[in-house]
Motif scaffolding. Structure first.
Motif, PDB file in Angstrom:
ATOM      1  N   TYR A  62       0.041   5.495  -0.491  1.00 61.25           N
ATOM      2  CA  TYR A  62      -0.803   5.747   0.669  1.00 61.25           C
ATOM      3  C   TYR A  62       0.052   6.143   1.873  1.00 61.25           C
ATOM      4  O   TYR A  62       1.130   5.598   2.086  1.00 61.25           O
ATOM      5  N   GLN A  90      -8.000   0.763   4.631  1.00 61.97           N
ATOM      6  CA  GLN A  90      -7.778   1.821   3.647  1.00 61.97           C
ATOM      7  C   GLN A  90      -8.878   2.873   3.792  1.00 61.97           C
ATOM      8  O   GLN A  90     -10.050   2.526   3.936  1.00 61.97           O
ATOM      9  N   LEU A 132      -7.855  -3.787   4.045  1.00 63.62           N
ATOM     10  CA  LEU A 132      -6.735  -4.286   3.258  1.00 63.62           C
ATOM     11  C   LEU A 132      -6.414  -5.707   3.705  1.00 63.62           C
ATOM     12  O   LEU A 132      -6.415  -6.630   2.900  1.00 63.62           O
ATOM     13  N   ALA A 186      -3.862   4.646   5.075  1.00 63.25           N
ATOM     14  CA  ALA A 186      -4.017   3.274   5.556  1.00 63.25           C
ATOM     15  C   ALA A 186      -3.637   3.253   7.026  1.00 63.25           C
ATOM     16  O   ALA A 186      -2.579   3.763   7.399  1.00 63.25           O
ATOM     17  N   ILE A 233       0.829  -1.211   0.000  1.00 66.87           N
ATOM     18  CA  ILE A 233       0.000   0.000   0.000  1.00 66.87           C
ATOM     19  C   ILE A 233       0.860   1.256   0.000  1.00 66.87           C
ATOM     20  O   ILE A 233       0.486   2.287  -0.568  1.00 66.87           O
ATOM     21  N   LYS A 269       1.816   2.150  -3.353  1.00 66.45           N
ATOM     22  CA  LYS A 269       0.688   2.775  -4.051  1.00 66.45           C
ATOM     23  C   LYS A 269       0.538   4.254  -3.690  1.00 66.45           C
ATOM     24  O   LYS A 269      -0.357   4.927  -4.202  1.00 66.45           O
ATOM     25  N   ASN A 289      -7.113  -3.029  -4.650  1.00 62.96           N
ATOM     26  CA  ASN A 289      -5.989  -3.205  -3.718  1.00 62.96           C
ATOM     27  C   ASN A 289      -6.177  -4.460  -2.876  1.00 62.96           C
ATOM     28  O   ASN A 289      -5.239  -5.262  -2.705  1.00 62.96           O
TER      29      ASN A 289
END
Length: 428
Positions: A187, A282, A383, A251, A182, A185, A303
């Motif tokens: 986050y 998330q 997640l 997150a 994550i 990504k 995700n």
């Protein structure tokens, strides 16, 4: 919370949403309180203006005329006191009802009474076929000395447990794999407070309707959270963000606590339904644009699906019906992962869109490119959640000798091990 103007203009739609979600509220009664509230406000403002006018006139008067004016001001004050008291009573009833009004689901959400009427959209992966009698996660945990449920119950009551040895390592490995994914990504990751004030629970929609599911520390007026969503959404409560800060991808990792009221007798064996668990959640805050919200709903869902694919676990995605939705959700998908011992797909993730429902309650706004103040839209999705995710991980990847294959993506987080060897080859 909905905009009262929307409720006034669409009372039938809001009432239907309440009925479809199984929420007991009369929108007609709410709007009657709204009319009284507005009427009292107008009357109070008019009386205050009249009183102030007469009060200013008093010094200019003499004799009986002055005394009569003073008495008139006293009568106006008494009337104002009575009306203000009545307004406060009506306003309190109105505010309490507004906190129960549900968000209106999107038109394409299936209408249904409970999770049995959720609609399967698609599946991924091949269900395992064993040429031996598969064991459930409790038996596997005992063979590997990974769980101690009886002692968890002994010291903390029902639905409590100890994770031990490789179960602890697996849990931490899954979490670290998910965090690495994550963060890649983009986050922001947070370790969040698990004790929060009532405002945070109310702002995210877990109160008042979810009070029975929450653990409350009455002496300190604090609540134990059931998800880090509460803290992450509340992080920007009562703030006005700059539009350039959006979207916000967050997150949060935390312990989570749920009383599981209404679950008596359900899922009593093992780790599926427990009071304490760990989760990475998330959360997204986006501009109040439905198309952008829908894009993020898809992103959060993808995700979670990617994590399950990395863990090589078969799953399905379902469209959640109205009767299985929460108060504030307008769109919801569940991911259900295959659990051999349950002989079914079972929920491991919930992806939800709220539009401005949580933002209005939490007062989270942003200034758009034209300088106007708008409410953000919020979304969230699991997640990973453990120990529940350990159930399919152990059961799907078990081998005939009781060993458990470690998915390739997880091995670097488990010291390069390819499988777990049982400590007790035969069940104790």
């Amino acid at each position: 919370m909905l905009d009262i103007h929307f409720i006034r203009n669409h009372p039938d739609k809001v009432q239907k949403a309440a009925e479809d979600k199984g929420i007991d509220i009369s929108i007609e009664e709410l709007l009657d309180l709204d009319r009284k509230r507005r009427q009292y406000i107008v009357e109070i403002e008019e009386l205050r203006a009249e009183r102030n006018k007469k009060s200013k006139l008093t010094p200019t008067l003499q004799g009986e005329e002055r005394e009569a004016n003073i008495q008139s001001v006293k009568q106006l004050n008494e009337r104002l006191k009575s009306l203000e008291s009545e307004l406060e009573r009506v306003k309190q009833q109105f505010d309490e009802m507004m906190l129960v009004v549900p968000a209106v689901p999107f038109d394409d959400v299936p209408v249904g009474k409970d999770d049995s009427e959720n609609v399967e959209l698609y599946t991924w992966g091949t269900l395992p076929v064993f040429d031996f009698t598969p064991r459930d996660h409790v038996t596997l945990g005992e063979m590997h000395d990974m769980f101690d449920i009886p002692r968890g119950v002994k010291i903390a009551g029902s639905r409590m447990f100890f994770l031990k040895n490789d179960a602890v390592l697996l849990q931490r490995a899954i979490q670290q794999m998910a965090l690495d994914f994550i963060m890649d990504k983009g986050y922001e990751v947070f370790s969040v407070p698990v004790l929060v004030r009532e405002d945070a629970m109310r702002g995210t929609g877990y109160l008042p309707l979810g009070r029975e599911q929450a653990y409350v520390l009455e002496r300190d007026e604090l609540f134990l959270v059931g998800t880090s969503e509460v803290a992450l959404v509340s992080y920007h409560a009562d703030e006005i963000l700059d539009g350039s800060e959006l979207p916000k991808r967050m997150a949060g990792i935390s312990d989570c606590f749920r009383r599981e009221v209404g679950a008596a007798g359900k899922d009593t064996r093992g780790l599926y339904r427990v009071h304490q668990f760990q989760k990475i959640e998330q959360v997204a805050l986006v501009k109040n644009d439905i198309e952008e919200s829908n894009r993020f709903h898809k992103e959060l869902l993808e995700n979670a699906e990617t994590i399950l694919r990395m863990l090589e676990l078969p799953y399905r995605v379902v469209e959640v019906c109205t009767g299985d939705m929460g108060q504030g959700q307008v769109k919801k998908h569940d991911i259900e992962t295959w659990m051999p011992s349950r002989e079914s797909y079972s929920e491991t993730h919930s992806c939800s869109s709220f539009l401005d429902f949580q933002a209005r309650r939490s007062n989270i706004r942003y200034r758009d490119e034209n300088g106007n103040i708008q409410y953000v839209y919020t979304l969230n999705n699991t997640l990973v959640a453990t120990p529940r995710l350990l159930i399919p991980l152990l059961e799907v990847h078990q081998q005939e000798d009781g060993s458990i294959r470690i998915p390739e993506a997880l091995r670097k987080y488990m010291g390069g091990r390819e499988k777990l060897i049982p400590k007790y080859p035969e069940q104790k």
